[in-house]
Design a protein around this motif. Structure first.
Motif, PDB file in Angstrom:
ATOM      1  N   LEU A  96      53.251  66.068  13.990  1.00 47.73           N
ATOM      2  CA  LEU A  96      53.692  67.331  15.050  1.00 47.73           C
ATOM      3  C   LEU A  96      53.421  66.807  16.614  1.00 47.73           C
ATOM      4  CD1 LEU A  96      52.786  70.758  13.327  1.00 47.73           C
ATOM      5  CD2 LEU A  96      54.906  69.621  13.759  1.00 47.73           C
ATOM      6  N   GLY A  97      52.219  66.263  16.898  1.00 39.23           N
ATOM      7  CA  GLY A  97      52.045  65.757  18.202  1.00 39.23           C
ATOM      8  C   GLY A  97      52.938  64.859  18.635  1.00 39.23           C
ATOM      9  N   LEU A  98      53.427  63.931  17.783  1.00 34.15           N
ATOM     10  CA  LEU A  98      54.279  63.072  18.069  1.00 34.15           C
ATOM     11  C   LEU A  98      55.664  63.540  18.345  1.00 34.15           C
ATOM     12  CD1 LEU A  98      53.764  59.841  18.183  1.00 34.15           C
ATOM     13  CD2 LEU A  98      54.409  59.558  15.810  1.00 34.15           C
ATOM     14  N   ALA A  99      56.073  64.716  17.613  1.00 32.02           N
ATOM     15  CA  ALA A  99      57.130  65.043  17.716  1.00 32.02           C
ATOM     16  C   ALA A  99      57.252  65.821  19.093  1.00 32.02           C
ATOM     17  CB  ALA A  99      57.648  66.087  16.719  1.00 32.02           C
ATOM     18  N   ASP A 106      57.242  63.614  -5.942  1.00 35.13           N
ATOM     19  CA  ASP A 106      55.991  64.237  -5.143  1.00 35.13           C
ATOM     20  C   ASP A 106      55.926  63.836  -3.873  1.00 35.13           C
ATOM     21  OD1 ASP A 106      55.335  64.800  -7.619  1.00 35.13           O
ATOM     22  OD2 ASP A 106      53.571  63.343  -7.911  1.00 35.13           O
ATOM     23  N   ALA A 107      56.454  62.487  -3.257  1.00 39.38           N
ATOM     24  CA  ALA A 107      56.586  62.075  -1.981  1.00 39.38           C
ATOM     25  C   ALA A 107      57.485  62.868  -1.242  1.00 39.38           C
ATOM     26  CB  ALA A 107      57.028  60.622  -2.061  1.00 39.38           C
ATOM     27  N   PHE A 108      58.755  63.277  -1.932  1.00 39.64           N
ATOM     28  CA  PHE A 108      59.771  63.654  -1.159  1.00 39.64           C
ATOM     29  C   PHE A 108      59.557  65.337  -1.072  1.00 39.64           C
ATOM     30  CE2 PHE A 108      62.585  60.085  -2.755  1.00 39.64           C
ATOM     31  CZ  PHE A 108      62.312  59.510  -1.773  1.00 39.64           C
ATOM     32  N   GLU A 109      58.749  65.751  -2.163  1.00 44.23           N
ATOM     33  CA  GLU A 109      58.141  67.362  -1.902  1.00 44.23           C
ATOM     34  C   GLU A 109      57.277  67.447  -0.569  1.00 44.23           C
ATOM     35  OE1 GLU A 109      56.192  68.920  -5.305  1.00 44.23           O
ATOM     36  OE2 GLU A 109      56.528  70.704  -4.824  1.00 44.23           O
ATOM     37  N   ARG A 110      56.328  66.525  -0.462  1.00 44.43           N
ATOM     38  CA  ARG A 110      55.626  66.394   0.646  1.00 44.43           C
ATOM     39  C   ARG A 110      56.092  66.348   1.967  1.00 44.43           C
ATOM     40  NH1 ARG A 110      50.181  63.008  -0.400  1.00 44.43           N
ATOM     41  NH2 ARG A 110      50.272  63.537  -2.411  1.00 44.43           N
ATOM     42  N   ALA A 163      58.746  68.093   7.190  1.00 49.78           N
ATOM     43  CA  ALA A 163      59.961  68.336   7.681  1.00 49.78           C
ATOM     44  C   ALA A 163      60.083  70.119   8.138  1.00 49.78           C
ATOM     45  CB  ALA A 163      61.136  67.896   6.980  1.00 49.78           C
ATOM     46  N   ALA A 164      59.952  70.797   7.276  1.00 44.64           N
ATOM     47  CA  ALA A 164      59.919  72.210   7.505  1.00 44.64           C
ATOM     48  C   ALA A 164      58.922  72.811   8.468  1.00 44.64           C
ATOM     49  CB  ALA A 164      59.488  72.924   6.170  1.00 44.64           C
ATOM     50  N   ARG A 188      58.839  74.376  14.820  1.00 44.92           N
ATOM     51  CA  ARG A 188      58.295  74.133  16.037  1.00 44.92           C
ATOM     52  C   ARG A 188      59.568  73.823  17.112  1.00 44.92           C
ATOM     53  NH1 ARG A 188      52.603  72.557  16.896  1.00 44.92           N
ATOM     54  NH2 ARG A 188      52.473  70.546  17.957  1.00 44.92           N
ATOM     55  N   HIS A 189      60.311  72.678  16.388  1.00 46.86           N
ATOM     56  CA  HIS A 189      61.382  72.084  17.117  1.00 46.86           C
ATOM     57  C   HIS A 189      62.781  72.327  16.128  1.00 46.86           C
ATOM     58  CE1 HIS A 189      58.853  70.024  19.868  1.00 46.86           C
ATOM     59  NE2 HIS A 189      58.043  69.711  18.807  1.00 46.86           N
ATOM     60  N   PRO A 190      63.331  73.527  16.288  1.00 52.26           N
ATOM     61  CA  PRO A 190      64.535  73.914  15.298  1.00 52.26           C
ATOM     62  C   PRO A 190      65.678  72.833  15.459  1.00 52.26           C
ATOM     63  CG  PRO A 190      63.964  75.699  16.624  1.00 52.26           C
ATOM     64  CD  PRO A 190      62.961  74.706  17.412  1.00 52.26           C
ATOM     65  N   VAL A 191      65.765  71.926  16.739  1.00 51.20           N
ATOM     66  CA  VAL A 191      66.799  71.007  16.676  1.00 51.20           C
ATOM     67  C   VAL A 191      66.535  69.604  15.597  1.00 51.20           C
ATOM     68  CG1 VAL A 191      67.523  71.575  19.096  1.00 51.20           C
ATOM     69  CG2 VAL A 191      65.576  69.834  18.411  1.00 51.20           C
ATOM     70  N   ALA A 192      65.259  69.726  15.431  1.00 49.50           N
ATOM     71  CA  ALA A 192      64.937  68.602  14.281  1.00 49.50           C
ATOM     72  C   ALA A 192      65.420  68.801  12.820  1.00 49.50           C
ATOM     73  CB  ALA A 192      63.433  68.268  14.427  1.00 49.50           C
ATOM     74  N   THR A 193      66.703  68.521  12.700  1.00 51.32           N
ATOM     75  CA  THR A 193      67.220  69.042  11.453  1.00 51.32           C
ATOM     76  C   THR A 193      67.353  67.981  10.652  1.00 51.32           C
ATOM     77  OG1 THR A 193      69.341  68.882  12.208  1.00 51.32           O
ATOM     78  CG2 THR A 193      68.500  71.030  12.214  1.00 51.32           C
ATOM     79  N   VAL A 194      67.318  66.754  10.857  1.00 54.57           N
ATOM     80  CA  VAL A 194      67.375  65.754   9.944  1.00 54.57           C
ATOM     81  C   VAL A 194      66.168  65.144   9.078  1.00 54.57           C
ATOM     82  CG1 VAL A 194      67.890  63.143  10.019  1.00 54.57           C
ATOM     83  CG2 VAL A 194      69.127  64.670  11.720  1.00 54.57           C
ATOM     84  N   LEU A 195      66.376  65.019   7.768  1.00 51.58           N
ATOM     85  CA  LEU A 195      65.357  64.605   6.968  1.00 51.58           C
ATOM     86  C   LEU A 195      66.054  63.313   6.213  1.00 51.58           C
ATOM     87  CD1 LEU A 195      63.775  66.837   3.989  1.00 51.58           C
ATOM     88  CD2 LEU A 195      63.427  64.355   4.561  1.00 51.58           C
ATOM     89  N   SER A 196      65.461  62.306   6.767  1.00 55.11           N
ATOM     90  CA  SER A 196      65.995  60.717   6.256  1.00 55.11           C
ATOM     91  C   SER A 196      64.990  60.374   5.074  1.00 55.11           C
ATOM     92  CB  SER A 196      66.082  59.822   7.247  1.00 55.11           C
ATOM     93  OG  SER A 196      66.335  58.599   6.873  1.00 55.11           O
ATOM     94  N   ALA A 197      65.700  60.415   3.776  1.00 50.11           N
ATOM     95  CA  ALA A 197      64.943  60.221   2.763  1.00 50.11           C
ATOM     96  C   ALA A 197      65.804  59.745   1.667  1.00 50.11           C
ATOM     97  CB  ALA A 197      63.990  61.503   2.206  1.00 50.11           C
ATOM     98  N   GLY A 198      65.181  58.692   0.835  1.00 48.01           N
ATOM     99  CA  GLY A 198      66.198  58.291  -0.365  1.00 48.01           C
ATOM    100  C   GLY A 198      66.820  57.044  -0.225  1.00 48.01           C
ATOM    101  N   MET A 199      66.603  55.958  -1.094  1.00 46.01           N
ATOM    102  CA  MET A 199      67.170  54.774  -1.000  1.00 46.01           C
ATOM    103  C   MET A 199      67.972  54.663  -2.155  1.00 46.01           C
ATOM    104  SD  MET A 199      64.099  52.802   1.230  1.00 46.01           S
ATOM    105  CE  MET A 199      63.605  51.664  -0.115  1.00 46.01           C
ATOM    106  N   SER A 200      68.205  53.275  -2.444  1.00 45.26           N
ATOM    107  CA  SER A 200      69.079  52.828  -3.715  1.00 45.26           C
ATOM    108  C   SER A 200      68.555  53.476  -5.002  1.00 45.26           C
ATOM    109  CB  SER A 200      69.202  51.441  -3.827  1.00 45.26           C
ATOM    110  OG  SER A 200      70.101  50.859  -2.818  1.00 45.26           O
ATOM    111  N   GLY A 201      67.193  53.205  -5.180  1.00 46.77           N
ATOM    112  CA  GLY A 201      66.537  53.734  -6.455  1.00 46.77           C
ATOM    113  C   GLY A 201      66.004  55.112  -6.657  1.00 46.77           C
ATOM    114  N   ASP A 202      65.987  55.976  -5.387  1.00 42.46           N
ATOM    115  CA  ASP A 202      65.425  57.113  -5.632  1.00 42.46           C
ATOM    116  C   ASP A 202      66.317  58.438  -4.788  1.00 42.46           C
ATOM    117  OD1 ASP A 202      64.665  56.583  -2.972  1.00 42.46           O
ATOM    118  OD2 ASP A 202      62.582  56.024  -3.427  1.00 42.46           O
TER     119      ASP A 202
END
Ligand SMILES: *Cc1c(COP(=O)(O)O)cnc(C)c1O
Length: 247
Positions: A162-165, A191-195, A200-201, A206-220
């Motif tokens: 949050l501080g970084l954001a 478990d990782a993506f749930e956390r 992200a939520a 705090r920052h409603p413009v921050a809508t991107v959640l970048s997660a997931g690669m070829s395997g997951d």
């Protein structure tokens, strides 16, 4: 002069892209999400610019790299191979502050921002790029979070996110877009993506413009989509096995 890619490779890439898009669509259908809400970012690290050119011919508009020097070279080479095409390039790898100036020349977005000092370096670099006309506008930024707190693979601690954001949001030359993470090895991806979804939520509150959640690669990517990913970063499932070991 535009050199057409080898037709075999073009057909191979078209087939693997179709397969990845099918996986995305199926994963979205399972949880009632609209597949148009999940961007496909193709990670081209270690692959030749001819593959990038072929992928632009197939309609791909977003590419990612994890090393500044390789990316800068590919961006320049693509401009020669496909002069009329200007895809969006993203940085997804660990980034040293002394590369900020270079990255700000080619990157539309940096997904791997994980320290206050890197935020400051990118802010200065993007600001300089805007002043000289090298950049049209602010540099988009995702905060990379380390889900398990192990700094080895990059990412800030969840408690620092949050501080970084806030720090990114305060910089005129940066635009806070959201969060990114790589699922740690020693934990089920779900478990990782749930956390990560919780992080992200909280950030979005705090920052409603921050809508991107970048997660997931070829395997997951299926698991990431289940937990709300809006951007899957796919390398090997589109391009095949990487010729060199790459972090
Ligand atoms: C290489 C890389 C990817 C793509 O990984 P694949 O398993 O090849 O799909 C995604 N995210 C980051 C940060 C990467 O470095």
């Amino acid at each position: 002069m535009t050199t057409p890619p080898a037709t075999d490779r073009l057909a191979e890439l078209a087939a693997s892209l179709a397969a990845v898009r099918h996986r995305i669509a199926r994963a979205c259908a399972e949880v009632g999400r609209d597949p148009s809400a999940v961007d496909l970012l193709v990670v081209t690290k270690t692959f030749p610019v001819s593959d990038v050119a072929a992928l632009t011919d197939l309609g791909i508009t977003d590419f990612a790299e994890n090393r500044d020097s390789e990316a800068a070279r590919k961006v320049a080479d693509l401009a020669v191979l496909r002069p009329g095409v200007s895809p969006r390039w993203q940085m997804v790898g660990r980034l040293q502050r002394n590369k900020a100036r270079s990255v700000a020349r080619w990157a539309h977005q940096v997904q791997s921002v994980d320290s206050p000092r890197l935020v400051d370096a990118l802010a200065v670099a993007a600001s300089a790029g805007i002043a000289t006309g090298e950049r049209a506008g602010p540099l988009n930024v995702l905060i990379q979070v380390s889900i398990d707190g192990d700094p080895a693979r990059g990412g800030c601690l969840i408690a620092e996110s949050l501080g970084l954001a806030d720090r990114v949001a305060e910089a005129d030359s940066l635009r806070l877009r959201g969060v990114m993470a790589v699922a740690p090895l020693g934990m089920p991806p779900a478990d990782a993506f749930e956390r990560l979804a919780e992080v992200a939520a909280r950030l979005r509150e705090r920052h409603p413009v921050a809508t991107v959640l970048s997660a997931g690669m070829s395997g997951d990517l299926e698991s990431a989509i289940r937990y709300g990913s809006t951007c899957v970063r796919v390398g090997t499932a589109v391009l095949g096995g990487r010729p060199l070991a790459s972090p």
